[in-house]
Design an enzyme around this catalytic site. Structure first.
Site, short mmCIF file in Angstrom:
data_model
loop_
_atom_site.label_atom_id
_atom_site.label_comp_id
_atom_site.label_asym_id
_atom_site.label_seq_id
_atom_site.Cartn_x
_atom_site.Cartn_y
_atom_site.Cartn_z
N SER A 1 0.86 -1.19 0.00
CA SER A 1 0.00 0.00 0.00
C SER A 1 0.89 1.23 0.00
O SER A 1 1.62 1.49 0.97
CB SER A 1 -0.91 0.01 1.24
OG SER A 1 -1.75 1.15 1.24
N ASN A 2 0.86 1.99 -1.08
CA ASN A 2 1.74 3.15 -1.24
C ASN A 2 0.92 4.44 -1.19
O ASN A 2 0.22 4.79 -2.13
CB ASN A 2 2.48 3.05 -2.58
CG ASN A 2 3.47 4.18 -2.78
OD1 ASN A 2 3.67 5.03 -1.90
ND2 ASN A 2 4.11 4.22 -3.93
N ASP B 1 7.25 -13.82 13.32
CA ASP B 1 7.85 -13.20 14.50
C ASP B 1 8.66 -11.97 14.08
O ASP B 1 8.87 -11.72 12.88
CB ASP B 1 8.72 -14.19 15.28
CG ASP B 1 9.86 -14.77 14.46
OD1 ASP B 1 10.37 -14.08 13.56
OD2 ASP B 1 10.26 -15.91 14.73
N HIS C 1 1.18 -11.68 14.15
CA HIS C 1 2.12 -12.32 15.05
C HIS C 1 1.84 -13.82 15.24
O HIS C 1 2.69 -14.57 15.75
CB HIS C 1 2.08 -11.64 16.42
CG HIS C 1 3.42 -11.57 17.09
ND1 HIS C 1 4.40 -12.51 16.88
CD2 HIS C 1 3.94 -10.67 17.96
CE1 HIS C 1 5.47 -12.19 17.59
NE2 HIS C 1 5.23 -11.08 18.25
N GLY D 1 5.58 5.24 2.75
CA GLY D 1 5.38 6.67 2.94
C GLY D 1 6.05 7.48 1.85
O GLY D 1 6.76 6.94 0.98
#
Length: 221
Positions: A147-148, A203, A199, A172
């Site tokens: 996702s840009n 990890d 999670h 970003g």
């Protein structure tokens, strides 16, 4: 006008893509996630047009992710029913804003495409997404998502998982920052990348190694 006299507003029931997205968001928020961020020197990525005509920084990002996922397959995976399914083929989802809402078309077999192929595939699905011409195959089977929002001036953000995928990369904007440069301070175009991981499947060390690989590809490829 009293509170009782105020207009009730317009109720618009969610349907189609927005309704499906809302349901997935609920599932995504139930996942125990963590976030990892790195700063990347984007000098090499910004020069992508010099290597491939019509290519963009997004294409460089997609290529870096595809290569990193081949090296770190634990993130090229789905979680469900207390089991993790990893995939050999990299099918990259790419968030695209459309008039109908956010869509995530999938670039199937992205790891088998060179930069020219990725650029062409990205242009094709982006155009068809905005014209409402995507088929079911175009939006299913994704194994990882990028996702840009950098192109919209967002410095940093935490993306929500595109379940059942176990990770998503948020990109970003690129800004000029002064870096140490081995004792000779210099200005460099730097972007912040933030990885969201489930999670239950990934990890911190695995996520960190993947991010390091993405950064290496962006800065050297």
């Amino acid at each position: 006008m009293t509170v009782a006299e105020q207009e009730e507003g317009v109720v618009t029931p969610l349907k189609g893509i927005r309704r499906t997205a809302a349901r997935r968001m609920v599932a995504a928020w139930e996942a125990p996630v963590f976030h990892l961020s790195v700063e990347v020197d984007m000098t090499r990525a910004l020069g992508v047009k010099q290597r491939v005509e019509n290519a963009t920084v997004t294409d460089a990002l997609l290529q870096a992710c595809a290569r990193a996922l081949r090296a770190h397959p634990a993130l090229n995976a789905h979680y469900g029913d207390e089991a993790v399914t990893t995939f050999e083929r990299v099918n990259l989802g790419m968030a695209v804003a459309t008039d109908a809402g956010l869509m995530v078309p999938v670039l199937h077999g992205a790891d088998g495409l060179d930069l020219t192929g990725l650029a062409g595939a990205r242009r094709d699905v982006t155009l068809r997404a905005r014209e409402g011409r995507l088929g079911m195959k175009d939006v299913t089977g994704g194994t990882f998502t990028v996702s840009n929002l950098g192109m919209m001036g967002i410095d940093r953000f935490d993306a929500i998982l595109n379940v059942p995928q176990v990770a998503i990369l948020a990109v970003g904007t690129t800004r000029q920052r002064q870096v140490w440069n081995d004792g000779d301070p210099a200005w460099r175009p730097v972007a912040e990348l933030t990885l969201t991981c489930d999670h239950r499947a990934v990890d911190g060390a695995t996520g960190a190694r993947f991010l390091a690989s993405v950064r290496e590809h962006l800065e050297s490829d």
